[in-house]
Scaffold this motif. Structure first.
Motif, mmCIF file in Angstrom:
data_model
loop_
_atom_site.group_PDB
_atom_site.id
_atom_site.type_symbol
_atom_site.label_atom_id
_atom_site.label_comp_id
_atom_site.label_asym_id
_atom_site.label_seq_id
_atom_site.Cartn_x
_atom_site.Cartn_y
_atom_site.Cartn_z
ATOM 1 N N LEU B 161 0.839 -1.204 0.000
ATOM 2 C CA LEU B 161 0.000 0.000 0.000
ATOM 3 C C LEU B 161 0.874 1.253 0.000
ATOM 4 O O LEU B 161 0.562 2.248 -0.663
ATOM 5 C CB LEU B 161 -0.933 -0.001 1.216
ATOM 6 N N ARG B 162 1.983 1.187 0.714
ATOM 7 C CA ARG B 162 2.866 2.358 0.763
ATOM 8 C C ARG B 162 3.452 2.661 -0.615
ATOM 9 O O ARG B 162 3.641 3.823 -0.976
ATOM 10 C CB ARG B 162 3.948 2.148 1.827
ATOM 11 N N VAL B 163 3.713 1.602 -1.383
ATOM 12 C CA VAL B 163 4.196 1.825 -2.749
ATOM 13 C C VAL B 163 3.084 2.431 -3.606
ATOM 14 O O VAL B 163 3.291 3.421 -4.320
ATOM 15 C CB VAL B 163 4.687 0.492 -3.368
ATOM 16 N N VAL B 164 1.890 1.867 -3.497
ATOM 17 C CA VAL B 164 0.783 2.323 -4.337
ATOM 18 C C VAL B 164 0.386 3.767 -4.013
ATOM 19 O O VAL B 164 0.132 4.563 -4.918
ATOM 20 C CB VAL B 164 -0.427 1.363 -4.184
ATOM 21 N N ILE B 165 0.379 4.115 -2.736
ATOM 22 C CA ILE B 165 -0.023 5.484 -2.392
ATOM 23 C C ILE B 165 1.055 6.471 -2.826
ATOM 24 O O ILE B 165 0.755 7.594 -3.250
ATOM 25 C CB ILE B 165 -0.380 5.641 -0.892
#
Lengths: 491, 491
Positions: B161-165
């Motif tokens: 999620l940290r990559v996607v955000i």
């Protein structure tokens, strides 16, 4: 050093290694200046190319987490240890001068250690031990309601869930109504809300020692004066407790009366009633943390303190992260009387409300009769694991090592003899892939170098057995090398 | 008084009425001593039997929320207003003497009002406006991963999620990396973490005035000294800001530079750069709260401050509860430099971690290209609603009432003329089913009696139109009765 890599993940291996290393550093797994494996070594250990490791180290250096010294190697730089790590020209240096208000935080040490083949520190179940089918079914029911994802929950929590959780508690006793419940984002939030609502600098909090580290962190962060009461085979030593009330004005007692973490001790009914009586006499709040009620190995525990209380002295915390689903983070706080509405105000400031989807999943899940069957079978499995570890320790541990057979929960609390220091045991075990919880983090005030907590909940049986045997061997090794130096009769 | 009843729910109608009334009382909807509808009236209004209402009132009386006086009627008793409400023999009376540390909490006033046909205070979308299909699809993907419900998330948040955000943010500018992100349980938690980490008694916080009430609550709860800067059509008045820096040592500025809540103002690029420059000169943290970035009605906003910042002065908060799903409560906090790790410690104490299931749902959801289409279509719908309300106000509101056309977000911030007091307008509108947000809660320090916030996001169009027309009529009515008394030239 080991990093679990997922070759099917959407993130590159370089990013996975980088992020994993950052998390290890954040979790307190490395100290400042510690030397990291060489590029060649790490690439061999992780089965990735040299270039992958080079790139990961480059990213980490760029972010300021490590420093490479040509010809010497690669070293950890821990950014939060202020002055020492200031690097010239780092645009973020000014941040080191911002005063912060952080208290003790042991969470990293307790749950974020992920290395090693034998993670004996983890008090979580594996996914294959959990009733995933039931949870997925409940999730589908929740998803079929448009409001679950499309609405904020009310601040106090979903009314249906509050009814269901109160019915769930009524299995164990009366004195419990839906309007007593506030739904929290896990029990940790419950503890934190209580600390924020009622505890300020200098307020006296009584805790069992040892106890759950996350509760110590929460009360510490409020500047509490923490006094401790040690435990015997029936829980908190009440004569010591009364002595404290004679000398101080405690505002709150934090206790885990059933399958206490980390000792595994449960209080009998008589003792529960005495504790309640003390709280009533001195008008002191009791915070009863109760994640382990379903996990008992002899007879079922007596009713929770909360269900015996008729005068609003007990705030009850019930979570299911340990036994049903760690990924949902729903907890329940119950309190009788006006204090519930005070806690509610602080809940709103903290996170407005607990996600409605997760509340609806628990609403459907807790109504399932199959949960009862699941708990019964879980107890059986865990009991045989507990007995296995007990037998292994009897057989392999040095005779001076002692422990009490836990009445419930997932842990053994192990007392080491004077010639084995926790730090040394932890360091040497870690080299063999064994991770342990240092007993020191379970104490609010005293420095403890002779206890470790060992969980038997989730490791595959063979690994569990190997882990315990290896741990016992490490104990013997330490004893055999340290004896000549520590025995007073030696020259 | 209106209570939404669900005849298919697992709770009885009696319990539903009881719980709803308790929540209304807790949300500050009633004052102590207020008279409730008679049993006959309420049973008619809600379409339930007399006995149902009698039983609900009985339960409420037993719980101490209401008091029935024979022959006089039924009256609200608000338990938290201490002394006044102490009832003899109430076993919980002792609780009134526990000192608490609760600050201001306006959440109840902002979001918990549920009565009336025209809830113009709500800044949430209806479920039928949300991309439910997309969210359910993402939820199914998340549920198909056993770890989503079977594992704790890491403290800092799911790496995927940290990559996607971070990719999501890169749409709007550079200077953003996955390792800068900490996943929170909604943006409110982000604000609270920042307040708990960096703000203590007497620390100076600068806020826009008016601003988001939940942020005021969080900084107040830490004992901050709050200084305010008012807004013009380009956001914060920077000359006033510089004056404050000349006289004080502010530690932190809280700002909503895009579609500011409640005013709807967005700062142009030049002003953003100037604000950043000020923060850099004085080494002051900026907290940029950014729930509205996707909801603009003219040209897209300039990049968030965070993406312009290269020296770690901005802490960025991004939530999607307003635009994608109020029921999931996932927020993202981004910070460059060592401060992120300080916030992480406080996150652990607060709730250990944000539920992994909810993080995985956002991980799948934010990758959906269809989200972009959804936002575009949402902007279009909302823009026409904004324009409708603007036209209706132009046509029907008294000429002395003023407002600015919001550049984004869901709200109009309406200034009332001297002869209309907010309290009176709110009270009279409520009788006709209109709920408004009292502008007073949006101010950290000044007492404001001339503003209301009016949301146009979610009401069905016909209702929205009726609501605005009726509201304007109420304004005229108040003016016509109050004019003779307030105009100075009148006798």
């Amino acid at each position: 050093m080991f990093v679990t890599l997922d070759r099917n993940a959407s993130i590159s291996l370089v990013d996975q290694i980088t992020l994993a290393l950052i998390e290890r550093i954040q979790s307190g797994l490395h100290h400042d200046g510690e030397k990291l494996p060489s590029v060649r070594n790490l690439s061999q250990n992780l089965g990735v190319s040299l270039l992958t490791v080079v790139k990961a180290y480059e990213q980490l250096e760029k972010k300021g987490f490590i420093k490479r010294h040509h010809g010497k190697g690669t070293f950890i730089r821990i950014p939060i240890t202020s002055e020492v790590n200031k690097q010239e020209n780092d645009p973020f240096n000014w941040q080191h001068d911002i005063q912060d208000y952080i208290g003790r935080s042991t969470f990293g040490q307790v749950t974020q250690k992920k290395s090693g083949a034998y993670p004996l520190h983890l008090t979580t179940l594996n996914t294959d031990q959990l009733p995933l089918d039931l949870i997925i079914q409940a999730s589908q029911q929740a998803l079929s309601e448009a409001t679950s994802i499309g609405s904020y929950a009310s601040q106090i929590g979903d009314p249906d869930l509050r009814v269901v959780i109160s019915q769930y508690l009524r299995q164990w006793g009366d004195h419990c109504s839906p309007s007593d419940f506030l739904i929290t984002s896990g029990s940790q939030q419950g503890i934190d809300l209580i600390a924020r609502t009622f505890i300020g600098p200098g307020d006296v909090v009584i805790m069992e020692s040892p106890t759950y580290p996350g509760a110590i962190d929460a009360f510490r962060s409020r500047g509490a004066t923490i006094l401790t009461v040690s435990l015997n085979e029936e829980g908190m030593q009440l004569d010591r407790l009364i002595q404290l009330f004679d000398r101080y004005t405690p505002k709150l007692i934090y206790t885990i009366p059933t399958a206490q973490n980390p000792t595994g001790v449960s209080s009998p009914l008589k003792k529960r009633r005495q504790l309640l009586e003390i709280a009533e006499i001195y008008h002191c709040l009791i915070v009863e943390d109760d994640p382990w009620y379903e996990i008992y190995y002899e007879s079922p525990p007596p009713p929770p303190l909360y269900l015996l209380d008729q005068t609003g002295h007990v705030i009850y915390l019930k979570g299911f992260s340990k036994t049903l689903s760690p990924g949902l983070r729903v907890g329940m706080l119950a309190a009788k009387g006006p204090i519930l509405y005070k806690l509610l105000n602080v809940k709103a400031v903290s996170d407005l409300c607990t996600p409605l989807l997760n509340q609806r999943i628990y609403y459907h899940l807790l109504q399932e009769k199959a949960c009862t069957t699941y708990f019964a079978s879980l107890r059986k499995t865990l009991r045989s694991r507990r007995d296995l570890v007990h037998q292994l320790l009897l057989k392999h541990a040095p005779s001076e090592v002692t422990w009490r057979l836990p009445s419930g929960g997932y842990c053994f609390w192990i007392t080491l003899p004077p010639n084995i220091q926790t730090q040394e045991l932890i360091a040497q075990s870690a080299q063999l892939g064994i991770t342990l919880l240092d007993g020191a983090v379970c104490h609010p005030s005293i420095s403890d170098h002779k206890h470790i907590r060992l969980s038997f909940a989730s490791l595959p049986l063979q690994q569990l057995e190997e882990g315990i045997r290896t741990l016992c061997q490490v104990m013997h090794d330490i004893q055999s090398t340290s004896l000549p130096f520590t025995t007073e009769t030696s020259i």
